[in-house]
Design a protein around this motif. Sequence first.
Motif, PDB file in Angstrom:
ATOM      1  N   ALA A  62     -48.943 -33.799  20.627  1.00 38.59           N
ATOM      2  CA  ALA A  62     -49.906 -32.937  21.319  1.00 38.59           C
ATOM      3  C   ALA A  62     -49.222 -31.722  21.936  1.00 38.59           C
ATOM      4  CB  ALA A  62     -50.631 -33.740  22.403  1.00 38.59           C
ATOM      5  N   ASN A  63     -49.947 -30.618  21.960  1.00 38.89           N
ATOM      6  CA  ASN A  63     -49.407 -29.374  22.491  1.00 38.89           C
ATOM      7  C   ASN A  63     -50.252 -28.908  23.676  1.00 38.89           C
ATOM      8  OD1 ASN A  63     -47.747 -27.134  22.682  1.00 38.89           O
ATOM      9  ND2 ASN A  63     -48.038 -26.477  20.566  1.00 38.89           N
ATOM     10  N   PHE A  75     -54.623 -37.281  21.876  1.00 40.39           N
ATOM     11  CA  PHE A  75     -53.780 -36.645  22.884  1.00 40.39           C
ATOM     12  C   PHE A  75     -52.534 -37.502  23.101  1.00 40.39           C
ATOM     13  CE2 PHE A  75     -58.161 -35.238  24.026  1.00 40.39           C
ATOM     14  CZ  PHE A  75     -58.004 -33.918  23.636  1.00 40.39           C
ATOM     15  N   PHE A  76     -51.640 -37.471  22.122  1.00 41.39           N
ATOM     16  CA  PHE A  76     -50.415 -38.265  22.155  1.00 41.39           C
ATOM     17  C   PHE A  76     -49.224 -37.349  22.413  1.00 41.39           C
ATOM     18  CE2 PHE A  76     -53.163 -40.624  19.088  1.00 41.39           C
ATOM     19  CZ  PHE A  76     -53.438 -41.706  19.921  1.00 41.39           C
ATOM     20  N   GLY A  77     -48.647 -37.468  23.615  1.00 38.89           N
ATOM     21  CA  GLY A  77     -47.504 -36.645  23.964  1.00 38.89           C
ATOM     22  C   GLY A  77     -46.209 -37.214  23.409  1.00 38.89           C
ATOM     23  N   PHE A 132     -54.783 -29.921  26.714  1.00 38.28           N
ATOM     24  CA  PHE A 132     -53.982 -30.206  25.529  1.00 38.28           C
ATOM     25  C   PHE A 132     -54.734 -29.907  24.238  1.00 38.28           C
ATOM     26  CE2 PHE A 132     -53.236 -33.999  28.478  1.00 38.28           C
ATOM     27  CZ  PHE A 132     -52.231 -33.374  29.199  1.00 38.28           C
ATOM     28  N   THR A 133     -53.955 -29.755  23.161  1.00 41.84           N
ATOM     29  CA  THR A 133     -54.502 -29.837  21.811  1.00 41.84           C
ATOM     30  C   THR A 133     -54.042 -31.159  21.219  1.00 41.84           C
ATOM     31  OG1 THR A 133     -52.569 -28.752  20.828  1.00 41.84           O
ATOM     32  CG2 THR A 133     -54.407 -27.338  21.515  1.00 41.84           C
ATOM     33  N   ALA A 134     -54.813 -31.697  20.296  1.00 40.30           N
ATOM     34  CA  ALA A 134     -54.507 -33.017  19.742  1.00 40.30           C
ATOM     35  C   ALA A 134     -53.270 -32.970  18.845  1.00 40.30           C
ATOM     36  CB  ALA A 134     -55.709 -33.539  18.954  1.00 40.30           C
ATOM     37  N   SER A 135     -52.679 -34.127  18.659  1.00 30.88           N
ATOM     38  CA  SER A 135     -51.544 -34.261  17.744  1.00 30.88           C
ATOM     39  C   SER A 135     -51.975 -33.919  16.322  1.00 30.88           C
ATOM     40  CB  SER A 135     -50.995 -35.685  17.795  1.00 30.88           C
ATOM     41  OG  SER A 135     -52.013 -36.622  17.460  1.00 30.88           O
ATOM     42  N   THR A 136     -50.991 -33.689  15.465  1.00 29.92           N
ATOM     43  CA  THR A 136     -51.285 -33.264  14.088  1.00 29.92           C
ATOM     44  C   THR A 136     -50.543 -34.132  13.073  1.00 29.92           C
ATOM     45  OG1 THR A 136     -49.500 -31.615  14.228  1.00 29.92           O
ATOM     46  CG2 THR A 136     -51.744 -30.870  14.755  1.00 29.92           C
TER      47      THR A 136
END
Length: 520
Positions: A332-333, A313-315, A300-304
């Motif tokens: 997150a992406n 890392f929040f989906g 993942f990439t981290a949330s923005t």
Amino acid sequence: MKRYKILFLGALLSAAAQLSCTKNYEAYNTDSSGATPEEVERDAYVLSSAMIGLQAWVVPLDINSHQFIECLLGGTMGGYLADANNGFNGKNFATYNPENGWLRVPFNEVLPKLFVQTKTIKQVSSDVSVHAVADIVKVMAASRVTDIYGPIPYSKVGENGALVAPYDAQEQVYALMFSQLDSAIHTLTARKTQNFSSKADLVYDGNVLQWIKLANALKLRLAIHISDVSPVKARQMGEEAVNHEIGVIRSNADNAFVKPINRNPFRVIMYEYNNGDSRVSADITSYMNGYGDPRREKYFTASTFSNGPSNGFFGLRSGIQIPSGNTAKEYANMNVGESDKLLWFNAAEVAFLQAEGALKGWNMGGSAASLYNQGIRLSFEQWNVNGADAYLNNSSSRPAAYVDPLGSFSYAGLPSTITIKWVEEGTAAQKLERIITQKWIANFPLGIEAWTEYRRTGYPKLMEVMVNNSGGRVDSRRMARRLPYPQEEYTENNKNVNDAVSNLLKGADNMGTDLWWVKK
């Protein structure tokens, strides 16, 4: 028949167009006796185009089809992804009310191409090894389609040149797929040193030994699928696969990845389509956050989030009323590059399949515990991450509660309390949940397979949707069980689809009806 011919020509033209920059293919392992060099080159080109065109429909490399099948369907149903485009509200898979343009894609886009390309391959090449590889690819792709819908046209497709055909019960589809895999494995084993042209293979560059391992791994996967409803057959198929002289995928060097023809579809869909039409699901980030899983930064990439919440890392929760604007895009992406290969099958999954087989008493070459731990180690190795031993010995961490950083989509309670460390004294249900949960994490982002295993076992435990638009046809606690057949089947193949629904499906043609391999 007219529609079939159009699809046939379209598939060939599409494959040729995708490869138009590649010229001067080597003469293939075809019988070129009496053929001119131009004819040999033409047949080699057509063969390579058809083989690559076939491989392009397991995990679709066509971006539009990939979006519907891997992101919007498999991604959301498998707990890996969530829809992030609010234009999808009211018609998406995730809220159980897909429009026909969505639910038709795996059936109408994938199935015809499998038969067209396989037929072309067998027409332009006399090499039985190439035929065998084509059958393996066809089975891999078709198994995903039957696991989406249930009964499908399979054994009679293409008779008299027509796509319109009777359906096979899912049990019959599985029986034929096992037969086709056995035949392919037998053929390739007898020719295990006779590789074929790398120009016709996006997965293993023509390495026959690797294709045998993949075929056995697929045979094991399908055996586990049916193990609750056909235990004798399942055990026979599973043990044959594992104990075959060449065997299954056992190391990460054997992993099956397909090269993108142009760009990795996940990258395009999750970053470029409307600033990303999908985001990582809160389901998988909640499990991996709770476990402190060191693979997160690889996945993942981290949330923005820009205002208020801290990032991590929040989906995004799936099955919601998707908010407007860029709100959903801040979660997150997926960590994916344009040239990254796409996963078909990895050694970690095979180890977890063997672990479940061992749990059932099958001869899998090891105990359930040792194979479970091996699966975790293989996944860490695949992602080049340290700390596997500490992770698999963690007996206290549990999946985290999902608290939405923006406060709108939080989930009350824990999705599961399952820990990581194998507990020999645990119940059979706890052991199975551990195996399936860790296989799910290791298989990211194979959403169709994740959804299959969720429907078969109930694991991993996922969050219920917040919005259920099924009109009562889907139980939110059990989630969607299949896709309905496309409307085109009722207009173009009416008798056969109605026969399938009344005689084969054993339930209504909606998203709430279980498939054959689900134990009642």
